[in-house]
Motif scaffolding. Structure first.
Motif, PDB file in Angstrom:
ATOM      1  N   ARG A  32       0.852  -1.191   0.000  1.00 34.77           N
ATOM      2  CA  ARG A  32       0.000   0.000   0.000  1.00 34.77           C
ATOM      3  C   ARG A  32       0.897   1.253   0.000  1.00 34.77           C
ATOM      4  NH1 ARG A  32      -4.271   0.601   4.361  1.00 34.77           N
ATOM      5  NH2 ARG A  32      -5.466   1.557   2.670  1.00 34.77           N
ATOM      6  N   GLU A  34       0.903   3.929  -1.548  1.00 35.74           N
ATOM      7  CA  GLU A  34       0.234   5.232  -1.655  1.00 35.74           C
ATOM      8  C   GLU A  34      -0.151   5.799  -0.293  1.00 35.74           C
ATOM      9  OE1 GLU A  34      -2.915   2.097  -1.601  1.00 35.74           O
ATOM     10  OE2 GLU A  34      -0.960   2.357  -2.574  1.00 35.74           O
ATOM     11  N   HIS A  36       1.785   4.814   2.479  1.00 36.60           N
ATOM     12  CA  HIS A  36       2.971   4.438   3.260  1.00 36.60           C
ATOM     13  C   HIS A  36       2.777   3.115   3.997  1.00 36.60           C
ATOM     14  CE1 HIS A  36       4.946   8.304   2.457  1.00 36.60           C
ATOM     15  NE2 HIS A  36       3.742   8.850   2.625  1.00 36.60           N
ATOM     16  N   GLY A  69       7.582   0.842  -1.722  1.00 39.30           N
ATOM     17  CA  GLY A  69       7.514   2.281  -1.590  1.00 39.30           C
ATOM     18  C   GLY A  69       8.575   2.857  -0.683  1.00 39.30           C
TER      19      GLY A  69
END
Length: 273
Positions: A32, A34, A36, A69
């Motif tokens: 996920r 987007e 964090h 990420g």
């Protein structure tokens, strides 16, 4: 990851990617970026299912907990927190129990677990790191037990974090909610190693190379031994228990194979180079 197979664990499995390579090394990835990699009730349930399945799979030799990420995990998802703000006591208790169960499942997973920490690990994410047997962090990683900033407490993660960093350090970081560095996390015991971003995977691979040379049943038994022996007085009961454990492993098929391989100067049948 090369030569891997992906497995789905829930309706929202795109947020938790589970891959297993040809050596039996599983990588569980929070997906996920987007947000964090913040977690909510759906992600918690998916992680619990994933850890439970991997723990019961005899072909799994080790588990890596990673994320996509810039951040490892930002803790609780904002939208989930908004929902929780309107929950009753009973609903909050159910939510907390689900998180506590997920952490317990990870902490007691009968396979070696390695956290791959890049970027920020805040709030409950510190609990994820503490539940893993080993944690390798980037030197750019930052950590924070941020709950008291919101008028909350790090309750469900506390047994694991206190075990990792000790009571004295917990008294500081639970109450100050200050951000601390990867170097500090290594110093207080939350991280096993603090390395450059480029060295993260190399360092983890080095650990895996050691693990995969060892008897898988012995590794599981060694993990359980730590849980059963830690903080106990070495009295007659404990001495008898440990003597029984080593006697049982010596006569087990894996123990016989390991001893035979050593005496015959050959590699045991579980060895992966």
């Amino acid at each position: 990851m090369d030569n891997t197979t992906s497995q789905n664990d829930s309706a929202m499995s795109e947020h938790v990617i589970s891959e297993v390579d040809e050596r039996g090394v599983a990588t569980v990835t929070l997906n996920r970026p987007e947000v964090h990699n913040a977690f909510d009730d759906v992600l918690i349930n998916s992680l619990t299912q994933t850890f439970t399945r991997l723990g019961a799979d005899d072909s799994i030799r080790a588990v890596i907990l990673a994320s996509k990420g810039k951040s490892f995990c930002a803790g609780a998802d904002l939208n989930w927190m908004k929902r929780m703000a309107g929950y009753s006591y009973e609903q909050n208790l159910n939510d907390a129990n689900a998180l506590a169960n997920m952490l317990h499942t990870l902490n007691t997973l009968p396979k070696p677990t390695i956290a791959r920490v890049q970027g920020a690990a805040f709030g409950g994410a510190v609990g994820l790191v503490a539940c893993c047997d080993m944690a390798i962090g980037s030197k750019m990683s930052k950590f924070c037990l941020s709950e008291v900033k919101l008028g909350l407490i790090p309750a469900t993660i506390s047994p694991y974090v206190i075990q990792a960093i000790g009571e004295r350090n917990a008294r500081r970081y639970f109450t100050t909610a200050e951000v601390f560095s990867s170097r500090r996390a290594r110093r207080i015991g939350l991280l096993s190693e603090s390395v450059t971003e480029e060295e993260l995977d190399i360092t983890i691979e080095s650990l895996l190379e050691h693990i995969l040379k060892n008897g898988p049943n012995a590794v599981t038994a060694a993990k359980q031994l730590i849980a059963d022996v830690a903080n106990r007085v070495p009295d007659d009961a404990l001495r008898n228990m440990t003597s029984e454990r080593i006697a049982n492993t010596r006569v087990s098929s894996e123990g016989q194979e390991g001893l035979g391989a050593f005496l015959q100067k050959r590699r045991p049948n579980w060895y992966i180079s």
